[in-house]
Design an enzyme around this catalytic site. Structure first.
Site, PDB file in Angstrom:
ATOM      1  N   SER A 234       0.844  -1.199   0.000  1.00 42.77           N
ATOM      2  CA  SER A 234       0.000   0.000   0.000  1.00 42.77           C
ATOM      3  C   SER A 234       0.877   1.247   0.000  1.00 42.77           C
ATOM      4  CB  SER A 234      -0.961  -0.043   1.189  1.00 42.77           C
ATOM      5  OG  SER A 234      -1.975   0.924   1.049  1.00 42.77           O
ATOM      6  N   ASP A 341      -7.980  -2.876  -7.449  1.00 42.37           N
ATOM      7  CA  ASP A 341      -7.506  -2.591  -6.101  1.00 42.37           C
ATOM      8  C   ASP A 341      -8.568  -1.832  -5.306  1.00 42.37           C
ATOM      9  OD1 ASP A 341      -6.016  -0.795  -4.041  1.00 42.37           O
ATOM     10  OD2 ASP A 341      -4.574  -2.354  -4.562  1.00 42.37           O
ATOM     11  N   HIS A 390      -6.745  -5.795  -1.673  1.00 40.21           N
ATOM     12  CA  HIS A 390      -5.713  -4.787  -1.413  1.00 40.21           C
ATOM     13  C   HIS A 390      -4.658  -5.404  -0.495  1.00 40.21           C
ATOM     14  CE1 HIS A 390      -3.891  -0.869  -1.127  1.00 40.21           C
ATOM     15  NE2 HIS A 390      -3.980  -0.854   0.192  1.00 40.21           N
TER      16      HIS A 390
END
Length: 496
Positions: A234, A341, A390
Site C-alpha cells: 500500500s 484494487d 488490497h
C-alpha cells in the site's frame, strides 16, 4: 563430498517418517476451488491435511558455503517442530540510534528485526496505512490511528507473516532471510524529510527513517549482505518506488558496493485518474489522489527520486504514481498489483457495499482493469491478478493466488534467478515466468483470488454471487460476448 551430496544426505536423514509426520500443517480452504499446482520445481500445497514441500536451490548453497551449515540447521528445525526446543520466530523492536529522526509526534522511530545468522539476504518491509495531508486530518488521524503516528504503544515483538514468515511452508523462498519490519509512523507515504514544527505540529520523516534503519542494520550484518530486498504494501509499496534507488545510493556512498538492492512494491501502483464522481476533499479516502498528494508533498516536505524530480520539475507529485516514476528507477523492481484494487476504487469514489453498483460504476471498474494493464505492460517483472483486494505479500494466503498457473512466491523465485543469471551472463531459466498479468475482464474472474465475504452477513460468496451482488447482468454480458447465458455462467463458475 560435494555440497550437494552432503546436503542431500542430511536431507535424507531429516525426512524420516516421524519428522515428516510432525511437520504436517493444516491449511484451511480460503477459496472453494482447488489450487492448480504450478510447474516444478516449486512450492506445492494441496488443500486439507497434507505434508508440504518447498524448493531447494543447490546453486545458492554452493555459492555461499559460509551459509551452508546454518541452512541445514534451520531446515532441520523447520521440518521437525516436535523438537523440545521452542523456536523463536519473533522480530524484536529496536529504536533508531539517531534519536533526532522521529515519528509524527516526536516519539522515537524504530524497526523490528529477526536475524538469521549466516544468511546474506535481507528483507526490509515498509508498512502501509494511508496518510494525512493537513493539520486537521492529521489531528483526526492522531486521535483514531495513533499507532500510525507514534511509537509510544508499539509492542516489543512482532511475528512475521507471508513473505516475512520464518516458516518455509508459508514463505518458501525467503523464509531464511534476515527479516526487518519498519512500522509506518510518518503518515507521508515514506517521503518526508522535515522535523516537527510549530506550524505543522508534526514531524514527517519517512524517507529519513528508512535511511537511518539501513545505517543501523549495517552494524548488525547488513554490511555483509549479498541481496537487500526493500518491500512494502500500500503506502509502503509506493514508498518502495520512492526510496529503492536512495537506499542503493546510500549503501554505495558508504562503500558497500557488493549489496544488490532490489524493490518489491505491493499494492502501491496507484493511478491518477479522474474520480467516478467528485466529493469534498476532507481526507485521503475522499479526495482525488492527485489533490491529496499535491497538498501532502508541500505539508510533508516530501522528497522524490532525483531523476523523476527532474522529469516533473514543479509538479513532483507525479512521482507518487507508479507508471510515472517507474521509468526513472534504476534498481530492479518487482510490482505486485491487484487489477481491481480496493484502495484505488475507494479514492475513485466507487462504493462496493450496500446497493448493487450501477451500470456506469460497473463500466468504470472494468475500465480500471484495462487502464492498469496498460500501465503495467512495459514493467518487466510483475504479478497482476484480476482480483478485488488490497495488499497481499504479508497475508498467509499469498502463496495461494496464481496467475496463469504460477504463484507469487514462484514468480519472485524466478525473478531472483533471472537477476542472478543476468549478472553471470546466463540465459534466463525456461518455464520460469516473471511477467504475469490476468487477461480476463472482471473482478474475481481468477478462481484463485482471495475469498470475498458479504460485508453484512459475513458469508462467503462465490464468483457468480459476487458479480450478481455487484449488479452484473449475465444476460447482457452474454449477449455482448456472443454466447449463451448458461455457457457464460459455466465459465464464471469454473473461473475461465
Amino acid at each position: 563430498m560435494t555440497a550437494v551430496t552432503m546436503f542431500s544426505s542430511v536431507l535424507l536423514l531429516m525426512l524420516m517418517p516421524s519428522g515428516a509426520l510432525c511437520a504436517r500443517r493444516f491449511r484451511g480452504g480460503r477459496n472453494p476451488q482447488p489450487r492448480r499446482a504450478p510447474p516444478p520445481p516449486t512450492y506445492r500445497a494441496d488443500r486439507g491435511d497434507t505434508t508440504e514441500s518447498f524448493p531447494l536451490d543447490f546453486t545458492a548453497v554452493e555459492e555461499n558455503m559460509d551459509n551452508f551449515m546454518t541452512q541445514v540447521k534451520n531446515l532441520a528445525q523447520s521440518l521437525y517442530p516436535c523438537s523440545a526446543q521452542k523456536l523463536d520466530y519473533d522480530m524484536k523492536l529496536n529504536f533508531l540510534a539517531n534519536s533526532s529522526v522521529t515519528c509524527n509526534d516526536g516519539s522515537a522511530a524504530g524497526y523490528y528485526l529477526k536475524e538469521s545468522r549466516g544468511s546474506r539476504r535481507w528483507l526490509i518491509f515498509l508498512e502501509g496505512g494511508w496518510y494525512c495531508f493537513n493539520k486537521e486530518n492529521c489531528d483526526s488521524r492522531y486521535e483514531t490511528m495513533r499507532r500510525l503516528m507514534s511509537s509510544s504503544k508499539w509492542p516489543q515483538t512482532k511475528t512475521g507473516t507471508g513473505i516475512l514468515s520464518s516458516l518455509p511452508e508459508e514463505n518458501p523462498h525467503w523464509w531464511n532471510a534476515n527479516m526487518v519490519f519498519i512500522p509506518y509512523c510518518s503518515s507521508d507515504v515514506w517521503s518526508g524529510a522535515t522535523p516537527k514544527t510549530e506550524q505543522s505540529g508534526y514531524a514527517f520523516m519517512g524517507s529519513l527513517i528508512i535511511q537511518e534503519v539501513v545505517k543501523d542494520l549495517l552494524k548488525k550484518g547488513l554490511d555483509n549482505a549479498k541481496v537487500l530486498l526493500l518491500a512494502g504494501s500500500s503506502a509502503g509499496g509506493t514508498g518502495v518506488l520512492l526510496n529503492v534507488d536512495r537506499v542503493a545510493e546510500l549503501l554505495e556512498g558508504l562503500g558497500h558496493t557488493g549489496v544488490q538492492v532490489r524493490g518489491l512494491s505491493d499494492s502501491g501502483w496507484f493511478l491518477d485518474n479522474k474520480q467516478y464522481h467528485c466529493t469534498d476533499c476532507v481526507d485521503a479516502a475522499s479526495c482525488a489522489p492527485t489533490e491529496t498528494i499535491k497538498r501532502g508533498i508541500k505539508y510533508w516536505g516530501g522528497v522524490v527520486p532525483e531523476r523523476c524530480r527532474k522529469s516533473y520539475e514543479g509538479e513532483e507529485w507525479n512521482c507518487f504514481f507508479g507508471y510515472r516514476v517507474f521509468p526513472s528507477i534504476k534498481s530492479p523492481v518487482f510490482v505486485v498489483q491487484w487489477l481491481f484494487d480496493e484502495a484505488q476504487l475507494t479514492v475513485d469514489n466507487i462504493q462496493l457495499t450496500g446497493q448493487p453498483v450501477q451500470e456506469g460504476q460497473w463500466r468504470y471498474i472494468q475500465n480500471l482493469g484495462i487502464e492498469l494493464r496498460n500501465t503495467l505492460k512495459d514493467v518487466p517483472a510483475m504479478f497482476a491478478p484480476a482480483c478485488l483486494s488490497h495488499e497481499v505479500i504479508t497475508r498467509n494466503y499469498w502463496i495461494d493466488v496464481q496467475v496463469k498457473g504460477t504463484s507469487l512466491p514462484r514468480a519472485l523465485h524466478c525473478w531472483d534467478r533471472s537477476l542472478h543469471d543476468n549478472r553471470n551472463n546466463k540465459a534466463p531459466p525456461k518455464g520460469c515466468p516473471v511477467h504475469l498479468i490476468d487477461s480476463c475482464p472482471w473482478p474475481h474472474c481468477n478462481p484463485t483470488c482471495p475469498t470475498i465475504r458479504d460485508q453484512f452477513t459475513g458469508q462467503e460468496m462465490n464468483v457468480i454471487q459476487f458479480l450478481m451482488h455487484m449488479g452484473f447482468d449475465v444476460q447482457k454480458m452474454a449477449q455482448q460476448q456472443g454466447m449463451d447465458p448458461s455457457r457464460l455462467l459455466g465459465m464464471l463458475s469454473s473461473g475461465s
